[in-house]
Design a protein around this motif. Structure first.
Motif, PDB file in Angstrom:
ATOM      1  N   GLY A  51      87.378  52.615  11.627  1.00  0.00           N
ATOM      2  CA  GLY A  51      87.977  51.454  12.270  1.00  0.00           C
ATOM      3  C   GLY A  51      87.781  51.513  13.780  1.00  0.00           C
ATOM      4  N   ILE A  52      88.225  50.481  14.480  1.00  0.00           N
ATOM      5  CA  ILE A  52      88.025  50.396  15.924  1.00  0.00           C
ATOM      6  C   ILE A  52      88.738  51.517  16.655  1.00  0.00           C
ATOM      7  CG2 ILE A  52      88.472  48.999  17.986  1.00  0.00           C
ATOM      8  CD1 ILE A  52      88.061  46.525  16.155  1.00  0.00           C
ATOM      9  N   GLU A  53      90.000  51.744  16.330  1.00  0.00           N
ATOM     10  CA  GLU A  53      90.759  52.787  17.040  1.00  0.00           C
ATOM     11  C   GLU A  53      90.193  54.177  16.759  1.00  0.00           C
ATOM     12  OE1 GLU A  53      92.744  52.116  19.531  1.00  0.00           O
ATOM     13  OE2 GLU A  53      92.336  50.021  19.034  1.00  0.00           O
ATOM     14  N   GLY A  54      89.738  54.400  15.529  1.00  0.00           N
ATOM     15  CA  GLY A  54      89.126  55.684  15.201  1.00  0.00           C
ATOM     16  C   GLY A  54      87.842  55.915  15.984  1.00  0.00           C
TER      17      GLY A  54
END
Length: 134
Positions: A58-61
């Motif tokens: 995902g984006i945050e990861g």
């Protein structure tokens, strides 16, 4: 053209959802002759959908991996097209130059898959080695 016209086995999880998306519209989105072109709906059989668990990070990861959580800057990516005849070593050199120039992501050519002159395993190893050891 419907998915039924394709062999379900062509869409394996190792190649990712990108192969499916490219097959059903990928290059058409970049063609100037197609104005107002969009995919409205795509129905996939359960035997294909069940192979995919969703995004790994995902984006945050990805921000955590790239250590960009605090800056919140946009990420920059590029595409390398080994289908012009690049060897794994040549692919590695281009990936290195892109990373040295500030690129965060290098996207492989989604439709190339695994040719004899630049096998995917050698390509991935060369790209990883090229960005971490130079």
């Amino acid at each position: 053209m419907t998915l039924k016209e394709f062999v379900v086995g062509n869409f394996v999880s190792e190649r990712g959802i990108g192969l499916i998306m490219s097959t059903f519209g990928g290059n058409a989105f970049g063609m100037s002759d197609f104005r107002n072109f969009r995919v409205i709906d795509l129905e996939l059989p359960k035997q294909i959908v069940s192979r995919f668990n969703g995004p790994n990070f995902g984006i945050e990861g990805m921000r955590k991996i790239l250590e960009t959580e605090k800056s919140r800057r946009p990420h920059l990516g590029t595409i390398v097209k080994p289908n012009v005849g690049l060897t794994p070593s040549e692919f590695q050199d281009i990936v290195y130059e892109a990373a040295a120039g500030g690129v965060d992501f290098v996207k492989d050519d989604e439709l190339l898959v695994d040719p004899d002159y630049c096998p995917i395993e050698e390509r991935a190893a060369a790209a990883s080695e090229g960005t971490s050891s130079r």
